[in-house]
Structure formats: structure tokens, C-alpha cells
Design a protein around this motif. Structure first.
Motif, PDB file in Angstrom:
ATOM      1  N   LEU A   1       2.857 -23.024 -67.890  1.00 26.82           N
ATOM      2  CA  LEU A   1       2.999 -23.467 -69.430  1.00 26.82           C
ATOM      3  C   LEU A   1       3.303 -24.868 -69.104  1.00 26.82           C
ATOM      4  CD1 LEU A   1       4.602 -21.165 -71.612  1.00 26.82           C
ATOM      5  CD2 LEU A   1       2.477 -21.596 -71.899  1.00 26.82           C
ATOM      6  N   PRO A   2       2.643 -26.049 -69.508  1.00 26.36           N
ATOM      7  CA  PRO A   2       2.930 -27.451 -69.606  1.00 26.36           C
ATOM      8  C   PRO A   2       4.047 -27.810 -70.462  1.00 26.36           C
ATOM      9  CG  PRO A   2       0.821 -27.180 -70.789  1.00 26.36           C
ATOM     10  CD  PRO A   2       1.565 -25.836 -70.439  1.00 26.36           C
ATOM     11  N   GLU A   3       4.409 -29.014 -70.551  1.00 24.87           N
ATOM     12  CA  GLU A   3       5.439 -29.548 -71.594  1.00 24.87           C
ATOM     13  C   GLU A   3       4.676 -29.308 -73.026  1.00 24.87           C
ATOM     14  OE1 GLU A   3       7.961 -31.098 -71.763  1.00 24.87           O
ATOM     15  OE2 GLU A   3       8.625 -32.189 -69.769  1.00 24.87           O
ATOM     16  N   SER A   4       5.623 -28.833 -74.018  1.00 25.79           N
ATOM     17  CA  SER A   4       5.010 -28.527 -75.181  1.00 25.79           C
ATOM     18  C   SER A   4       4.194 -29.650 -75.585  1.00 25.79           C
ATOM     19  CB  SER A   4       6.204 -28.200 -75.960  1.00 25.79           C
ATOM     20  OG  SER A   4       5.714 -28.025 -77.276  1.00 25.79           O
ATOM     21  N   SER A   5       4.613 -30.946 -75.349  1.00 29.44           N
ATOM     22  CA  SER A   5       3.690 -31.914 -75.898  1.00 29.44           C
ATOM     23  C   SER A   5       2.245 -32.004 -75.273  1.00 29.44           C
ATOM     24  CB  SER A   5       4.307 -33.332 -75.794  1.00 29.44           C
ATOM     25  OG  SER A   5       4.263 -33.417 -74.379  1.00 29.44           O
TER      26      SER A   5
ATOM     27  N   LYS B   1       5.615 -23.726 -79.690  1.00 21.05           N
ATOM     28  CA  LYS B   1       4.185 -23.736 -79.009  1.00 21.05           C
ATOM     29  C   LYS B   1       4.088 -22.625 -77.743  1.00 21.05           C
ATOM     30  CE  LYS B   1       2.312 -28.265 -79.641  1.00 21.05           C
ATOM     31  NZ  LYS B   1       1.919 -29.443 -78.991  1.00 21.05           N
ATOM     32  N   TYR B   2       4.884 -22.357 -77.298  1.00 21.98           N
ATOM     33  CA  TYR B   2       4.834 -21.474 -76.253  1.00 21.98           C
ATOM     34  C   TYR B   2       4.429 -19.854 -76.383  1.00 21.98           C
ATOM     35  CZ  TYR B   2       6.638 -25.381 -73.453  1.00 21.98           C
ATOM     36  OH  TYR B   2       7.025 -26.697 -73.013  1.00 21.98           O
TER      37      TYR B   2
ATOM     38  N   LEU C   1       5.309 -10.362 -66.892  1.00 24.34           N
ATOM     39  CA  LEU C   1       6.164 -11.768 -66.630  1.00 24.34           C
ATOM     40  C   LEU C   1       5.894 -12.747 -67.532  1.00 24.34           C
ATOM     41  CD1 LEU C   1       5.910 -11.672 -62.779  1.00 24.34           C
ATOM     42  CD2 LEU C   1       7.808 -10.944 -64.117  1.00 24.34           C
ATOM     43  N   ALA C   2       6.908 -13.664 -67.783  1.00 21.54           N
ATOM     44  CA  ALA C   2       6.530 -15.070 -68.575  1.00 21.54           C
ATOM     45  C   ALA C   2       6.703 -16.107 -67.439  1.00 21.54           C
ATOM     46  CB  ALA C   2       7.508 -15.053 -69.837  1.00 21.54           C
ATOM     47  N   PRO C   3       6.017 -17.132 -67.971  1.00 21.29           N
ATOM     48  CA  PRO C   3       6.187 -18.252 -66.926  1.00 21.29           C
ATOM     49  C   PRO C   3       7.240 -19.212 -67.460  1.00 21.29           C
ATOM     50  CG  PRO C   3       4.360 -18.670 -68.655  1.00 21.29           C
ATOM     51  CD  PRO C   3       4.949 -17.172 -68.899  1.00 21.29           C
ATOM     52  N   ASP C   4       7.634 -20.053 -66.457  1.00 22.64           N
ATOM     53  CA  ASP C   4       8.665 -21.075 -66.824  1.00 22.64           C
ATOM     54  C   ASP C   4       8.462 -21.683 -68.272  1.00 22.64           C
ATOM     55  OD1 ASP C   4       9.642 -20.548 -64.526  1.00 22.64           O
ATOM     56  OD2 ASP C   4       9.005 -22.387 -63.449  1.00 22.64           O
ATOM     57  N   ARG C   5       9.425 -22.090 -68.790  1.00 15.94           N
ATOM     58  CA  ARG C   5       9.455 -22.751 -70.110  1.00 15.94           C
ATOM     59  C   ARG C   5       9.304 -21.601 -71.208  1.00 15.94           C
ATOM     60  NH1 ARG C   5       5.938 -27.022 -68.117  1.00 15.94           N
ATOM     61  NH2 ARG C   5       7.429 -28.774 -67.337  1.00 15.94           N
TER      62      ARG C   5
ATOM     63  N   GLY D   1      14.987 -22.428 -75.266  1.00 15.93           N
ATOM     64  CA  GLY D   1      15.376 -22.544 -76.518  1.00 15.93           C
ATOM     65  C   GLY D   1      15.729 -21.055 -77.127  1.00 15.93           C
ATOM     66  N   GLY D   2      15.641 -19.962 -76.424  1.00 16.37           N
ATOM     67  CA  GLY D   2      15.920 -18.818 -77.152  1.00 16.37           C
ATOM     68  C   GLY D   2      16.528 -17.815 -76.145  1.00 16.37           C
TER      69      GLY D   2
END
Lengths: 751, 751
Positions: free
Chosen positions: A106-110, A134-135, A194-198, A202-203
């Protein structure tokens, strides 16, 4: 009476099996590093304003591929396959379709570009992004739309009151049962461990592998307090409307239950309009299926849903919810959470299969799934976990699969493997129609009969280019060579003079008319070259002439004795006011390299992906049979001769593609005057689509009015398209798109 | 080199035989007393402003029937026959076509109505009447238009200078030779021996019978001083222009030579434009030929004209003119005026026949004519004179022939005997087209392919109603029952539900879907009723069901299992926005009279002129074969049973016209709601011409939306027309005219 008892009592087994199934499948475009693609949605998919099959979800990179409503899960899967083929072909060279529900990166949210949709949709999506982040929106899955047959409800209704009421009762039961037993589907099909980084930024974070993060509370779900009751439709509507009215949800569609009622714009209208079908939103992508779900699993879901209706309900469907969460968050290699319940369900499924006489393959499918209850390693999630462990990188696992799916599609660029039983030209036509966003329906697969819809405009198409645009009389004229000639001659075209004879006596009488002219003698109606004799230097011997007529009379009662024009034959593909393609057909041949034998050169030439049986491929493999060897012998060669560099050796005298010939695009090489003539010929034939065969001595010189400037061989309706689309040499001419453009001038082609 | 030598030297025999031939034949409409008809030109012939085939000459009663330019004399004669058939059918009941050149009766001059033509033509005719008198104008004859092949001139031209010059030289020779030897044609074919009272009024009278009054100076000829030279084209033009310039003639066309040059509006343009063909105006009507000339004589004239070119010219063509007058005025039973010359001509003709390999029948024809040189009783004039002498009244002779020609036509009202090799529907269509004045051309007789032209508007028609008006996709949809059903169902029509199966296994699986419903099981594509099983009461036994599917599978790989609707099947013939005809087909049957046996009743029913082989007649004769006898037996009858009065006995279970069934027009009996439905079905099929088969329980009740109100059996392209045009019972619906109206809305149909 229970539903099961009613089905058995009224003999509704056949109707009960009938269903309408439609599938929506989300999936990320990624680059070669598995990063979510930064490219815009490809323009060649037409506009998302109307595209029925290729849409985007939250992100611009997140494709949503949609099937039409189908009569069987296999049909839906097949269509999904076709949409995939079309989609994958239009991806950028370094782009792939990510095969897992969960992105590996996952990239930066922006850096995540929101889908570039119409304004209203956009505002709604911005609200969701704000609320859920967004993620979570980047996770993909499959929605399985399921309806029972109208005739089934009709048969039930006479028993159970009004049709709409019956329908709503049945679908409410199905929804509750789904909520009750969905944990079993997650166990069998869940695959987002599995989930990727990011992802958890925030949760609350999950720190161990799970069967289906997507189906758990870590997936894209409503806030914990958002709940509706499925006890009755009325209660459901009341609860949902309340959530919207109080602002907990911005709209009904913000409710993310795994089951959703479809059939009305607002749930308020459902009691009167009736539930049309259910949307089950539960399914993770199966990474081992090229299109996210195997045909077997699609069928299994159908059988499972039938089973849910078959089984009597337990007091409260809510008992299934903890099982769902437990199953989703369990390690992929953990057995089913409630083995006893699972066995009971499968027992009921198998009993149903028995009672309503489902096929052997259906029963085997059920048995196979049952065996997985205590064998988690056989479930999709279990298999994925093992593959991951072997590789050590989910990114690698995903990219490997994505690459293999893409190359399987790119290896056969000419057709649509999903519809490989149809003619290649219809496959290509369907591919174009799907790509540009025309609603397509196969009316008769064997008969190559297709229906297209764009907005309210319906067109029927047979064999790729037989359409409403052509007049009925047009193919009838072209079918008849005598009539064709008369019509062309009366329109002022240079038509080779032609005399028709039906007997040797008649032939004897016309001999003086053709004596010493170059002539061709041929049966009136054969297209296979049988019975044709050519006297290029002019015929002088009456005996030879009569012999040739005799041969032709073996093929048809009527024989044409025609002026022969010296030159090369070209096929002009005319569509409307334009010659879209010009093709030269060259006999099967190889070009020497000074080292290889004929046999070796043929073998190399035959590796071209365009060559195959000539039916599922645009070109045919060159054979080395008797005729080819005779042809070689005539040139002083055998199959073992080494051919000197640059020398062309012909293996056939005839130039048919069906005997290994080459198709060479000459559209840009032919003098435009011939293209104009071909268009004019098509117009006289009253044809919009027409294949005009012209003999031309020199295509670089302009046509003139002398009788040797060119000769018309014939005009063909339903002309072949594949040889132009995939020529052996030269530029491809996408004629199937041209046909679409002819049928739908109102389509926004420029976009 | 002579023309003959050139033909032989260059091998042009084949081209020399080719010719274009067109015939114009005048003839009076007379009443049953042989009086020139006082009726106006029938309106149903359309307008004389444009009619290419049916015109009037001087008098309103004097028909001029014209053939198109044909490739052979037989074709021209055949077309002339067709125009006659059409013309005779439209005559008033008491009207006939007078078969002789000379009327048998002439009324007061004032009682002869001049042709009601456009103003300019009328003024010219008034001038002629003033100058020559009405009576001479009442004489009728045949003009024979003759041209040689363009290819023949092309081959000659390379030898003899420019193409136009060659053509003019050859035609000038032919004209002179004709003037030199025409006396022989008058001898062989002349047939106007007597003139009626009043004919000679106000001039010199002839008081003895002659061979051809029409060809003599007593015919319709120029004043004695009016002459032009044929020595050269230039001299001819100079002389003719002089006659016009000095006012001796009001226009070039007032020159009444027996040969006229055609190809330019004014003769001044002939040297540059070239003579296109010659018009020979010599021929008396042959009363023994229904159309005024026998095919043999038409061929003989062609051969004679070829012979005139073959023969070397004598020093002055004018030597033939006294012979012409002598032959015309000689008694019909006088031998040829110059037997030696006649023999020489025929010797040359036979030598030509030998040299250019003419057929045996051509040579026999020449031999037969040669034998008449000294046997005047065998000439047409001789035969007419003998017939007259036997009868004593030329009026009687003419009326008898006229009556027999009319009844031969009226006995077969449905087709066109001239085109009896074509389908009846195409014959009827051609008859209409000829009647209304459309230029027709048979492009391919075997293939029923016709070209129509009206002004500049060309239409091609195949099989009577396959036209440019229908879209190509339309027959393709109708050809495919599965597609037809889907298209109709999607358009909201009540289509019987239908399941397609391709094997007994598939059939087994669908049994529960159709169990206990009334169904019909049929092969997907057969139109002959083979393999169809009907379970009207609903099917309950699976074995019966599978047996029926098995039978159907013998006929086609795909089998339809379809809802069966109880009712009677009707055929709706839809054209554009209207149901033009509705037909009920009833099995072969007879109605008893209390006296006759079945065999006798069938024999009487079979005398109906509509019944025959079913191909050259609209209906088929009832047979009394095995099936019919079985059907009788089932009702307790044999072919010898006497049937009680009013009782209908069926001889067949099926209602096909092809097995002796009756066609009953129900257009006015069917409730209009079904007609509207049929039109809507045709529209959905995108068809302009469509035969819709509906099953209707009660045609007097309006259609409603209940599933039993009506059922759609199928929609047919190229629907049969004859059974509507000539039904066994009820009103005839002239659908061929409706097709013409559809194709040519711009035609002045009201007139």
C-alpha cells in the motif's frame, strides 16, 4: 408446509435448480512491482458512465468487472473470463491484475488516486474515504448475485399467497440462513490471511495470520453500532431507514452487510415491488482462479444457497455471527470452527442432491467440500497459506500468479477463450463489444448469433458482420454469380464477359465466341476451386475446351465460361463508404536461410502463434503432405533440401489461407483508385459490408477504363475478417471495431 | 473482302449469330361483334406516359404491345406472350384482341376514338389523320427491331476502320438488302387479303383479294412522291431532311419506309452516333399465332436478315420494289413472283447455315420456308385465304380465333404461361409489374431473380417478395427458432416457453420442468413436420417423453420442448404496417351431397382450375393414396362410400396445401387485434414482409394478455403468396401488387 416439502410435493425440483446468477469482481491494477498502478483507467474501455462490464471501485486502479445476469454459474464465470481477457489485453505492458483480495503493498494514502467518476458519485466516495480510510477500500472481493426462477415463485405462490409476498418470504429466509451459515463459506473460500504495511494505520491491528481479514471486523465494515434486523423485511426496512434518517449512514448503500436485497432503488419499495434477487458480498478472491473464483466454487455457492433454503431455520440467525468472526480470524490451517454443524449442513446438502436428482458432478463437488471440514489445508485459504510459506513473500506469490494469468491471455490475442466454441471473427467482435461497453448477449452460440445493446439501441449480429445494415437482397445478389455480373455490368463496371452453358452441346455452340481469348471455365456455384480450368494463353483446341466444361459440369449443372484477366487477386474489405483493408493471399511458403531444411523452416514458421488449425487461429499451420511434396518436387526440392538464404519456396499452388497460405496486408500499398472502385462495387451490390475480389495487374498504377486495368472476380457477403485483423504480414486492420462503428454511429467513439 | 468472307476468315460465326431483337405489335380491341371497341384504354394498365409495354397506337382501341430488347427472337416472343396474357386478362368481359392486321369492320370515321395521349402527341396524330384518313390508321402490324452484337462490330472494325463507320456501313447494307428482298417476306408472311367496307372510301379501291393490302400502296403509306435514297447514309439523311424542310413531311417519323434507322433522335446525328439497330415495319399479323407472330417466324426473320448480310449486294436495291408491290397485290394462292430469285436466296441461306454451323432446327425451318416458294397454300396468307373460303366470313374467322386465344389465357388466371418455368408467385409478380408498367428483366430464371425499373428507381426481387426493403438480419433471425423466440420474448410477446435439448440425458433433466404441461416436441429446424410429437393433454410419462425426444433427435441435433397452445393455426401475411391477408389451412376434404361417392366428390373437386400439381397451380389435386384411405377408414368410410349431404369428410390429418388442403381467406373474419399483433411481431423481426403463424382459440374474441389468448408458432420470411391470391374459398388478396406498392411508393397508384 416447509419449502422442502412443498418442492417435493409439487414436483418443483426442476424449477428450484434454475437460477439467475451475476458476478461482480473487484481487482487492483498493479505494476510489475506489485504497487497499485498510478495509470488512469484505460480509455479504450470506453466511458464508465455507461460501461456494463468494466467499471472502477474506490480507486482509479481498482477494476470492477461485472457479468450480466446469467442462467447458470458456469455462464457467469465464462463471461467473467471474457471480460478478464478483454481487460488484461488493454493493460499497459508493465501492468497486471492483482489476484488477491488483499494488496501486497500500500502506498502513502495520498498516492492512491480516487476513481475519476462523475461528480455525484465522487462526492459520495469522498465521504466514505473520510469515514473508513483509503486502505480498507483497497481490499477487493467478489459479489455473487443470486435469484430464483420466476416460474418457481409462480408455482409456490398459488400455495402461499401473493407472488410478491412469497418472493419476499423466500428471500428473507435465504438472507437469514446466509447470515447463519456464512461462516462455512468463509472457512472453505476465505483467502485474505495477511495485510500489508500501513493497512492497520490508525486503528486496531491484527498481529497473526487469519483466514479472511476481509471478512472480519478488520475488513471494510460499518461502525460496530450499525446493525439491522433480518427478522422480517419490515423490521429490516425500519432499521435501515432509521440509520439513514439519524445520519449514521449517509445512504442505504452504506450498509455493508454480507447480504443485500436488490430490486428497488430504496428498500421502502421492496414490500410492494418485491425482492428481485440477493447480493452476497462475502467472497474473497481465489488467487488460484484466473478470474477470482473457480467455476466449481461458483457452482458450489449456488448449491449451498439452495441448501440454505432446503434446511429448516434455527430459532435465531444471529447465532451464526460469532462463528463468522471466529472463522475469519482463525489461522488458515485451523479446521472448521463447528465441525458438527458443518457436517449437518453437508448432510442436508447431499440429501437435497439426492432428492432433487442433482448430477453426479454436483454431488462430487459437495463431497469434496465436505472433506475439507477437517482438512483446512485443502481449503482455498489453507492452500494460499501453504504457498505463501513456501515462497516467503505474498508479493511474490501474487506477482507470479498475475504474470501467469496475463501471459495465458496474451498468448492467444486473436479470440476470446471463454467463447472458443464460436467462430474467431465472432470472438473478436464480442471482445470489441465488451471492451467498448456494449451490452452483449449470445442468442445462439452455435449459430454465431449475438445481440448488442447500447442505451436503447438494439442490434443483432450474425457471424460477426451480418447485420441489419445490409439489405436482404444484397447477399442474394452476391450469392448468384450470374445476377452479380449482370448488375455490375449494367452499372457500367468492367465485368469479365461470361457465357453460361449447361451441356456439352451448348458449349460446342459457344466455342467460336471464346476461341483464342484467355478464359477461365468454372462451375456456377462452388467456392472450393473444384472444377476450375484456366486457359491463360487463350484456348484454341475445341477438345480441350469441351473437356474443361465437362469437368466443371461435374460440380454444378451450370458452368461459366469467362474472360480471364491477367494479374494478381486482392481482397478488398469494404465497409460503408470506405475500403477498410486490402489483402493479398500468398500460397504456403518458406524463405530459406542457407542452413535449414524445408522441414525445419516449416517447423519454425509453424511456431507462430497465429498458426494453428485455422479455426481457432487466424492462420493455418503448413502441412507437408502429398500435395506439398509434389509442389516441392516440381521445383527440384524435397522436404530435406536446404534452401539458400532469401529464396522463397512455395509449398502450394493455391493461395488459400486454409492450406497454409500467408495473408499480407496491402491496404496502404494499393493505389487508392482501386479502393474507390471496390466501394462503388459494394454500393451497386447494395451492400454495407462486402468483400470484393479484384484482379489487378499492377497495384501501383491507377485504375483506368481499359478492359485490362482490373477485373472483378466476385463480391462476397459476410467476408472473412480474421485474415485482415491478424495478417501474416503487415498492419492489422481491426474490422470488428469498424462493424461496431457502423452499427453505432452515436457511440462516443472519440473518447 | 466481303462480309461473309470476313466472318469466315476471322471466325466470327458465333458473334454473327448474336442479335438483339425487340418486337412491337399493334392490335385492335374489338367487341363480341368484331366492332372496334368504344371502351377507353383500361386504367389498370397504368399510364401511357411511361408504360414500356402497353401503349396505344392511333386509336384508343388500338393496343401497341412492346417487348424489351431481347437476346433472341424466342425471348422476345415469350415476353410478347406475357404482355398478351396480362393485356387479355384486363380486357372487358365482352372484349377481344382482334388477331388480324385488317379490321373486319370499320365504323363511321367519327366513331373512331383517337388515342387519349399527351397534348403534343395528340396534335401530331390529328395532323396524320387529316392527311391519311382514319381508316388506314386502323390497320395493325408488327415492327421487328433488329441489332447485331457490339462485339461483332468490334471484331469487324479492326478490319474496316472506325467502329461507328463499320456499324453504319453494315446496317446500310442490311437496309438496302431488305428493300431488295422484302417481297419474299411478304410472300411468306403477308396476311391482309381483304379490306372491310369503308376502307377505300374517298380513294382508289382494290377489287380483288391480295396477299397483303397492308404492304401494298393501299396500306398506310406516304404520298407517291415521297421517297428517300438508301444508297448511302448521307444521301438518306439529305433526302429525308429535304422532305421535312419542304413540309412534305411534318417530321422525320412521318416517313413510312418498311425499314427505319434507330439510334438518334434525328437522322442528322446518325453518322456520328452510329445506327444502333434497324426497325423493320413490314409484318402483317399472323392470325394463327396467338401473339401475331409464331416463334418460328420470328426466328426465320432473324435468319433471313443474317442471310441478307451474307449475300453480296446486286447493283441496285430498287429492283426489289416492283416485286414487293406485285407480291403484296397478288392473290394469296399465287406462287412466289420470282421463283428463281427466291430459290437463289434460300440456297444462300442454307449455305450460310452450313458454314456457320446453325442448328438442325434452324436448317429445317429454312427448308420448310423454301418449300413454300411454289406452294402458296402453305404460306400464312395462303392458309388464311383457305380458312376464309371455308368460313365465308373474315369476321367469323377473326372472332373465332380471338375467342380461342382469350379463353386459353383465362383458363389459367394465376400465372404467366410465358414464364411457366418460374415459380407461380414470381409469375404473378411479373404479371403485375408488366400490367402496371414497370420495366422488368429476368436476371436469373431458375433463381427467380427479377429486376424492376420505374423511372430511375431500380429494385431487385427474388422469389416474389425478397427485396431490398427487408434487412439482412431479418431472415437470419426468422431462420433460427431459438433466436426468434428470444427476440420475441424480450420484446414482451407471449412466446410459448421452450427448452432446447441435444441428448436424451439433457431431456431427462428437463422432464420435471415440463411434466404435466401440454407440450410439443420438435426438431429445431425442420419445416416438413417430421419428428414432431404433440402431447395436448400434458405429458406425465417420462418414457413417452424420452421416446418423443428421440424421434425428434433423428431430424436435428437440437430439439425444442415447447409449451403447446390449444387453438387453430392461422397464417398472417404482414407487409409493412399492415396485415394484408389472413389464411386458414384446412386438411384435404370433400363435402357430401347424399348421392356421390368419395371418389366422385374428389374427382369433381379436382376439376377446379386452381388445382393441379401444386406448382403450376395454386392448389393441389386431392389424391386417394394410402394415407387418404387410412384417414377415411378411421372415419368408417372407403373411397366408394356415399357421403350424406352437407357432411365434411377429411382425407388427411395435416392441413398442408401440398397434400390437397384448402386455403380459406379469413382476413375479414379475424378480430383486428390479432392483425395488430402480427404487425408488431413482424416489426420486432425487423421484417417488412413476414408470414406470422398464430394459434388462436377463437378468432372472434379480441386478443388479451393471458397466456392462452394466442400463441406464436413462428415467423417466416419469404412467405407464400399464391394461397392468398387464389384461395380455395374467400376473397383473393393480390399480395404481389402490395409488394410492388411497398417497393414503389412514388408510383401513381391511384390512377
Amino acid at each position: 408446509m416447509s419449502l422442502k416439502a412443498t418442492i417435493l410435493d409439487k414436483g418443483l425440483e426442476g424449477l428450484f435448480v434454475q437460477a439467475t446468477i451475476g458476478i461482480e469482481k473487484e481487482g487492483q491494477r498493479v505494476d510489475q512491482d506489485g504497487q497499485i498502478s498510478q495509470n488512469l483507467h484505460p480509455k479504450r474501455f470506453g466511458s464508465r458512465d455507461f460501461h456494463p462490464y468494466i467499471q472502477t471501485d474506490f480507486a482509479e486502479s481498482q477494476l470492477e468487472l461485472i457479468t450480466p445476469v446469467c442462467g447458470a454459474s458456469t455462464d457467469a464465470l465464462r463471461f467473467l473470463g471474457a471480460v478478464h481477457e478483454v481487460t488484461i489485453r488493454q493493460l499497459a505492458e508493465d501492468e497486471y491484475l492483482w489476484p488477491l483480495s488483499m494488496p501486497a503493498r500500500l502506498p502513502e494514502s495520498s498516492a492512491i488516486l480516487e476513481a475519476q467518476m462523475a461528480d455525484e458519485d465522487r462526492r459520495y466516495r469522498e465521504y466514505l474515504t473520510e469515514k473508513y480510510g483509503k486502505y480498507k477500500q483497497m481490499v477487493s472481493g467478489i459479489h455473487y448475485n443470486f435469484g430464483l426462477s420466476p416460474a418457481f415463485f409462480q408455482a409456490l405462490a398459488s400455495e402461499k399467497g401473493s407472488l410478491t409476498e412469497t418472493r419476499n418470504l423466500v428471500y428473507m429466509k435465504l438472507a437469514r440462513q446466509f447470515l447463519r451459515y456464512q461462516w462455512l463459506l468463509i472457512y472453505l473460500l476465505g483467502a485474505s490471511p495477511l495485510a500489508p504495511d500501513r493497512y492497520f494505520e490508525g486503528g486496531e491491528a491484527l498481529d497473526s495470520p487469519a483466514r479472511s481479514i476481509r471478512s472480519s471486523r478488520f475488513g471494510y465494515v460499518n461502525e460496530p453500532h450499525v446493525h439491522v434486523s433480518f427478522d422480517s423485511l419490515d423490521q429490516y426496512i425500519k432499521d435501515l431507514r432509521h440509520l439513514v434518517d439519524t445520519g449514521d449512514l449517509i445512504a442505504e448503500k452504506e450498509l455493508y452487510e454480507t447480504v443485500r436485497f436488490r430490486g428497488a432503488k430504496s428498500v421502502k419499495d421492496l414490500p410492494e415491488k418485491g425482492i428481485e434477487y440477493l447480493e452476497f458480498r462475502l467472497f474473497d478472491l481465489n488467487p488460484f482462479a484466473p478470474y477470482g473464483m473457480t467455476p466449481e466454487d461458483a457452482r458450489f455457492v449456488h448449491l449451498f444457497l439452495m441448501g440454505l433454503l432446503w434446511i429448516e431455520e434455527t430459532p435465531d440467525y444471529r447465532a451464526g455471527l460469532p462463528l463468522k468472526e471466529a472463522t475469519a480470524l482463525a489461522h488458515p490451517l485451523t479446521p472448521a470452527a463447528d465441525i458438527a454443524e458443518a457436517e449437518l449442513v453437508f448432510e442436508a446438502l447431499l440429501e437435497m442432491a439426492e432428492q432433487i436428482s442433482l448430477s453426479v458432478s454436483d454431488r462430487e463437488l459437495l463431497l469434496d467440500k465436505r472433506s475439507q471440514i477437517s482438512q483446512p489445508e485443502k481449503t482455498v485459504g489453507g492452500q494460499l497459506w501453504q504457498t505463501y510459506e513456501a515462497s516467503g513473500s505474498m508479493l511474490e506469490v501474487g506477482l507470479n500468479l498475475a504474470r501467469s494469468y496475463k501471459s495465458a491471455v496474451m498468448e492467444k490475442p486473436f479470440g476470446l477463450q471463454a467463447f472458443s466454441e464460436m467462430e474467431l471473427s465472432t470472438q473478436a467482435f464480442l471482445a470489441d463489444a465488451i471492451q467498448y461497453g456494449f451490452a452483449v448477449e449470445i442468442l445462439d452460440e452455435r449459430d454465431q448469433f449475438v445481440k448488442l445493446t447500447f442505451a436503447d439501441h438494439i442490434e443483432y449480429v450474425k457471424n460477426g458482420n451480418m447485420t441489419s445494415q445490409d439489405s436482404y437482397i444484397s447477399p442474394l445478389i452476391m450469392e448468384n454469380k450470374v445476377v452479380t455480373k449482370k448488375v455490375l455490368a449494367q452499372a457500367g463496371f468492367q465485368v469479365p464477359e461470361s457465357i453460361q452453358v449447361t451441356s456439352l452441346e451448348e458449349a460446342e455452340q459457344v466455342f467460336s465466341l471464346v476461341c483464342s481469348k484467355p478464359i477461365v471455365i468454372k462451375p456456377k456455384s462452388t467456392n472450393f476451386g473444384l472444377g476450375i480450368s484456366i486457359f491463360e494463353k487463350g484456348i484454341t483446341d475445341k477438345g480441350d475446351f469441351l473437356k474443361a466444361v465437362e469437368l466443371a459440369l461435374l460440380e454444378d449443372k451450370e458452368v461459366m465460361v469467362e474472360d480471364f484477366i491477367v494479374g494478381t487477386e486482392y481482397r478488398f474489405f469494404v465497409l460503408g463508404d470506405e475500403t477498410k483493408a486490402v489483402l493479398l493471399r500468398v500460397p504456403a511458403n518458406v524463405i530459406g536461410d542457407g542452413v535449414s531444411t524445408v522441414k525445419e523452416l516449416v517447423a519454425v514458421k509453424n511456431t507462430n502463434i497465429l498458426r494453428g488449425d485455422g479455426k481457432s487461429t487466424p492462420l493455418k499451420k503448413i502441412e507437408l503432405g502429398e500435395l506439398e511434396q509434389l509442389q516441392l518436387k516440381a521445383q527440384g526440392y524435397t522436404v530435406d533440401s536446404v534452401i539458400s538464404e532469401g529464396e522463397t519456396v512455395y509449398l502450394r499452388a493455391n493461395s488459400n489461407i486454409s492450406t497454409g497460405g500467408d495473408s499480407i496486408d496491402m491496404t496502404d500499398e494499393v493505389h487508392p483508385s482501386y479502393k474507390t472502385i471496390a466501394v462503388a462495387i459494394a454500393k451497386v451490390m447494395q451492400a454495407k459490408v462486402c468483400g470484393v475480389d479484384l484482379i489487378i495487374p499492377d497495384i501501383t498504377l491507377p485504375a483506368d477504363s481499359s478492359p485490362t486495368s482490373y477485373g472483378i472476380i466476385e463480391a462476397n457477403f459476410n467476408p472473412m475478417m480474421m485474415m485482415h485483423i491478424f495478417p501474416a504480414k503487415g498492419t492489422s486492420r481491426r474490422l470488428t471495431t469498424d462493424v461496431l462503428k457502423m452499427l453505432y454511429p452515436e457511440y462516443p467513439w472519440s473518447s
